[in-house]
Write a protein that holds these residues in place. Structure first.
Motif, PDB file in Angstrom:
ATOM      1  N   ALA A  32       1.671  36.187  23.732  1.00  0.00           N
ATOM      2  CA  ALA A  32       1.985  37.079  22.619  1.00  0.00           C
ATOM      3  C   ALA A  32       2.437  36.289  21.396  1.00  0.00           C
ATOM      4  O   ALA A  32       2.091  36.628  20.259  1.00  0.00           O
ATOM      5  CB  ALA A  32       3.069  38.079  23.029  1.00  0.00           C
ATOM      6  N   ALA A  63       0.200  36.436  18.276  1.00  0.00           N
ATOM      7  CA  ALA A  63       0.914  37.355  17.372  1.00  0.00           C
ATOM      8  C   ALA A  63       0.530  38.806  17.628  1.00  0.00           C
ATOM      9  O   ALA A  63       0.411  39.626  16.714  1.00  0.00           O
ATOM     10  CB  ALA A  63       0.639  36.988  15.915  1.00  0.00           C
ATOM     11  N   SER A  64       0.331  39.120  18.915  1.00  0.00           N
ATOM     12  CA  SER A  64      -0.085  40.484  19.255  1.00  0.00           C
ATOM     13  C   SER A  64       0.135  40.723  20.742  1.00  0.00           C
ATOM     14  O   SER A  64      -0.331  39.934  21.576  1.00  0.00           O
ATOM     15  CB  SER A  64      -1.554  40.692  18.909  1.00  0.00           C
ATOM     16  OG  SER A  64      -2.066  41.864  19.487  1.00  0.00           O
ATOM     17  N   PHE A  65       0.822  41.824  21.084  1.00  0.00           N
ATOM     18  CA  PHE A  65       0.974  42.189  22.487  1.00  0.00           C
ATOM     19  C   PHE A  65      -0.372  42.638  23.058  1.00  0.00           C
ATOM     20  O   PHE A  65      -0.691  42.362  24.212  1.00  0.00           O
ATOM     21  CB  PHE A  65       1.998  43.313  22.629  1.00  0.00           C
ATOM     22  CG  PHE A  65       3.427  42.888  22.386  1.00  0.00           C
ATOM     23  CD1 PHE A  65       3.740  41.595  21.992  1.00  0.00           C
ATOM     24  CD2 PHE A  65       4.465  43.790  22.574  1.00  0.00           C
ATOM     25  CE1 PHE A  65       5.054  41.205  21.786  1.00  0.00           C
ATOM     26  CE2 PHE A  65       5.787  43.420  22.359  1.00  0.00           C
ATOM     27  CZ  PHE A  65       6.081  42.117  21.953  1.00  0.00           C
ATOM     28  N   THR A  66      -1.158  43.320  22.234  1.00  0.00           N
ATOM     29  CA  THR A  66      -2.453  43.820  22.698  1.00  0.00           C
ATOM     30  C   THR A  66      -3.404  42.667  23.021  1.00  0.00           C
ATOM     31  O   THR A  66      -4.077  42.660  24.058  1.00  0.00           O
ATOM     32  CB  THR A  66      -3.081  44.730  21.633  1.00  0.00           C
ATOM     33  OG1 THR A  66      -2.190  45.817  21.352  1.00  0.00           O
ATOM     34  CG2 THR A  66      -4.425  45.271  22.109  1.00  0.00           C
ATOM     35  N   ALA A  67      -3.477  41.674  22.121  1.00  0.00           N
ATOM     36  CA  ALA A  67      -4.351  40.522  22.360  1.00  0.00           C
ATOM     37  C   ALA A  67      -3.877  39.730  23.576  1.00  0.00           C
ATOM     38  O   ALA A  67      -4.689  39.238  24.367  1.00  0.00           O
ATOM     39  CB  ALA A  67      -4.382  39.630  21.128  1.00  0.00           C
ATOM     40  N   GLN A  72      -1.221  46.646  27.648  1.00  0.00           N
ATOM     41  CA  GLN A  72      -0.313  46.326  26.553  1.00  0.00           C
ATOM     42  C   GLN A  72       1.120  46.685  26.913  1.00  0.00           C
ATOM     43  O   GLN A  72       2.061  45.957  26.591  1.00  0.00           O
ATOM     44  CB  GLN A  72      -0.764  47.068  25.286  1.00  0.00           C
ATOM     45  CG  GLN A  72      -0.034  46.652  24.024  1.00  0.00           C
ATOM     46  CD  GLN A  72       1.251  47.440  23.797  1.00  0.00           C
ATOM     47  OE1 GLN A  72       1.470  48.472  24.433  1.00  0.00           O
ATOM     48  NE2 GLN A  72       2.100  46.949  22.898  1.00  0.00           N
ATOM     49  N   SER A  84       4.427  44.229  26.981  1.00  0.00           N
ATOM     50  CA  SER A  84       5.625  44.620  26.235  1.00  0.00           C
ATOM     51  C   SER A  84       6.837  44.694  27.153  1.00  0.00           C
ATOM     52  O   SER A  84       7.932  44.233  26.800  1.00  0.00           O
ATOM     53  CB  SER A  84       5.391  45.982  25.567  1.00  0.00           C
ATOM     54  OG  SER A  84       6.547  46.386  24.850  1.00  0.00           O
ATOM     55  N   ARG A 102       9.884  43.980  16.193  1.00  0.00           N
ATOM     56  CA  ARG A 102       8.859  45.016  16.310  1.00  0.00           C
ATOM     57  C   ARG A 102       8.913  45.878  15.052  1.00  0.00           C
ATOM     58  O   ARG A 102       9.935  46.479  14.744  1.00  0.00           O
ATOM     59  CB  ARG A 102       9.099  45.904  17.522  1.00  0.00           C
ATOM     60  CG  ARG A 102       8.710  45.263  18.870  1.00  0.00           C
ATOM     61  CD  ARG A 102       9.886  44.626  19.530  1.00  0.00           C
ATOM     62  NE  ARG A 102       9.632  44.273  20.928  1.00  0.00           N
ATOM     63  CZ  ARG A 102      10.324  43.346  21.566  1.00  0.00           C
ATOM     64  NH1 ARG A 102      11.305  42.687  20.956  1.00  0.00           N
ATOM     65  NH2 ARG A 102      10.051  43.085  22.829  1.00  0.00           N
ATOM     66  N   GLN A 146       3.304  48.836  14.321  1.00  0.00           N
ATOM     67  CA  GLN A 146       2.248  48.265  15.134  1.00  0.00           C
ATOM     68  C   GLN A 146       2.167  46.738  15.022  1.00  0.00           C
ATOM     69  O   GLN A 146       1.269  46.113  15.592  1.00  0.00           O
ATOM     70  CB  GLN A 146       0.882  48.859  14.720  1.00  0.00           C
ATOM     71  CG  GLN A 146       0.787  50.368  14.883  1.00  0.00           C
ATOM     72  CD  GLN A 146       1.025  50.803  16.321  1.00  0.00           C
ATOM     73  OE1 GLN A 146       0.483  50.203  17.244  1.00  0.00           O
ATOM     74  NE2 GLN A 146       1.847  51.833  16.513  1.00  0.00           N
ATOM     75  N   VAL A 147       3.111  46.133  14.296  1.00  0.00           N
ATOM     76  CA  VAL A 147       3.089  44.688  14.064  1.00  0.00           C
ATOM     77  C   VAL A 147       4.288  44.044  14.748  1.00  0.00           C
ATOM     78  O   VAL A 147       5.399  44.581  14.703  1.00  0.00           O
ATOM     79  CB  VAL A 147       3.113  44.363  12.553  1.00  0.00           C
ATOM     80  CG1 VAL A 147       3.143  42.858  12.333  1.00  0.00           C
ATOM     81  CG2 VAL A 147       1.908  44.997  11.868  1.00  0.00           C
ATOM     82  N   ARG A 184       6.305  40.180  15.222  1.00  0.00           N
ATOM     83  CA  ARG A 184       6.386  38.794  14.761  1.00  0.00           C
ATOM     84  C   ARG A 184       7.587  38.128  15.419  1.00  0.00           C
ATOM     85  O   ARG A 184       8.579  38.788  15.760  1.00  0.00           O
ATOM     86  CB  ARG A 184       6.493  38.733  13.239  1.00  0.00           C
ATOM     87  CG  ARG A 184       7.772  39.287  12.652  1.00  0.00           C
ATOM     88  CD  ARG A 184       7.777  39.164  11.128  1.00  0.00           C
ATOM     89  NE  ARG A 184       9.055  39.540  10.543  1.00  0.00           N
ATOM     90  CZ  ARG A 184       9.434  40.781  10.296  1.00  0.00           C
ATOM     91  NH1 ARG A 184       8.599  41.774  10.555  1.00  0.00           N
ATOM     92  NH2 ARG A 184      10.625  41.026   9.774  1.00  0.00           N
TER      93      ARG A 184
END
Length: 302
Positions: A20, A24-28, A37, A41, A58, A61-62, A64
């Motif tokens: 993650a 830079a993405s939980f989905t990716a 996802q 998380s 959090r 939807q972003v 970092r």
């Protein structure tokens, strides 16, 4: 010292966090790890709870990394890389006889690798992984057991043995040398000179040795001996090259001395290893073999 369990999160949590952080993405990260996802998380939240530190911000939807998260991600990525390398080495040799060796590229290709068969023949349980390195590195951050380097000083926390000194000779292509018959250091001073980035003062030292002013010496720069040797063969200029690395070119006449005036370096090639690896059996065997091999080579030169 025993580390408290709360500071040793599970590998699953660390892998989810590292993915993650890198993507830079939980989905990716979920796609990469073949998880949902929500699972990623949840694992990262568990890691934060275990550490007592917020790793991500959090924002709808972003996500970092926090400042703490960025620092932790660097360290965890390195730790996972080390674990992966250790597992790969163990799988390659279940008996644990793997030697990870960092070497200078040209030294490794031209001197060490052609001789390694002799070591492996006498040490059948040892696997040698050779990785080329142009610059010095820190044993604390690299998963290396030893390194062959060229230097004058010692590294803190290491031991070393000297292998050989370096004697360089000004060489060029036969056609380049044949273009005139009045070669002197003064004449050479006005010719195209080839330089190695790791030996920036080599030509200055050679000219000083031959009583010729060396200020303002310029020319093409190369980061490896092998490419500089090829440039010299192609007629691009004169190169100061270690004689033991260009034996084949000299014997075939692809390179010839411009003047028979060698330069002996103040530095030397050494095998260096961290003190904690001193008794590691594959390293002990390699150290003994390499010492004997370099002694034999120096004897053949003399």
């Amino acid at each position: 010292m025993r580390i408290p369990r709360r500071f040793l999160p599970s590998t699953n949590l660390l892998m989810a966090f590292e993915a993650a952080a890198r993507l830079a993405s939980f989905t990716a990260a979920a796609r990469e790890l073949d998880l949902t996802q929500s699972a990623v998380s949840r694992q990262i939240r568990m890691l934060e709870d275990q550490l007592g530190v917020q790793l991500f911000v959090r924002d709808q939807q972003v996500v970092r990394l926090t400042v703490a998260g960025e620092s932790y991600a660097r360290d965890i990525r390195d730790a996972l890389r080390r674990i992966g390398a250790a597992s790969l080495n163990l799988r390659a040799n279940p008996l644990g006889g793997t030697l990870n060796l960092a070497v200078l590229p040209t030294f490794g290709a031209r001197w060490l690798t052609p001789r390694l068969a002799g070591f492996l023949k006498d040490n059948k349980g040892v696997v040698v992984n050779v990785l080329s390195r142009l610059t010095r590195f820190d044993f604390r951050n690299d998963t290396m057991d030893a390194a062959i380097d060229f230097h004058t000083d010692e590294w803190v926390g290491t031991k070393s043995i000297e292998l050989m000194t370096e004697v360089t000779l000004p060489v060029a292509s036969p056609d380049f040398v044949a273009c005139r018959n009045d070669w002197t250091p003064e004449v050479m001073r006005e010719m195209p000179l080839l330089h190695l980035t790791s030996r920036p003062d080599a030509w200055e030292r050679w000219f000083h040795l031959n009583c010729v002013p060396a200020e303002g010496v310029t020319g093409m720069l190369f980061d490896q001996f092998s490419t500089m040797a090829q440039a010299a063969q192609s007629g691009l200029g004169i190169a100061l090259l270690p004689t033991f690395l260009i034996e084949a070119e000299l014997s075939k006449g692809d390179l010839v001395p411009v003047l028979p005036r060698p330069l002996k370096s103040d530095a030397h090639y050494s095998l260096t290893w961290p003190v904690e690896r001193d008794a590691y059996p594959p390293l002990v065997a390699f150290r003994g073999w390499l010492s004997a091999e370099t002694r034999r080579y120096r004897g053949s030169e003399g």
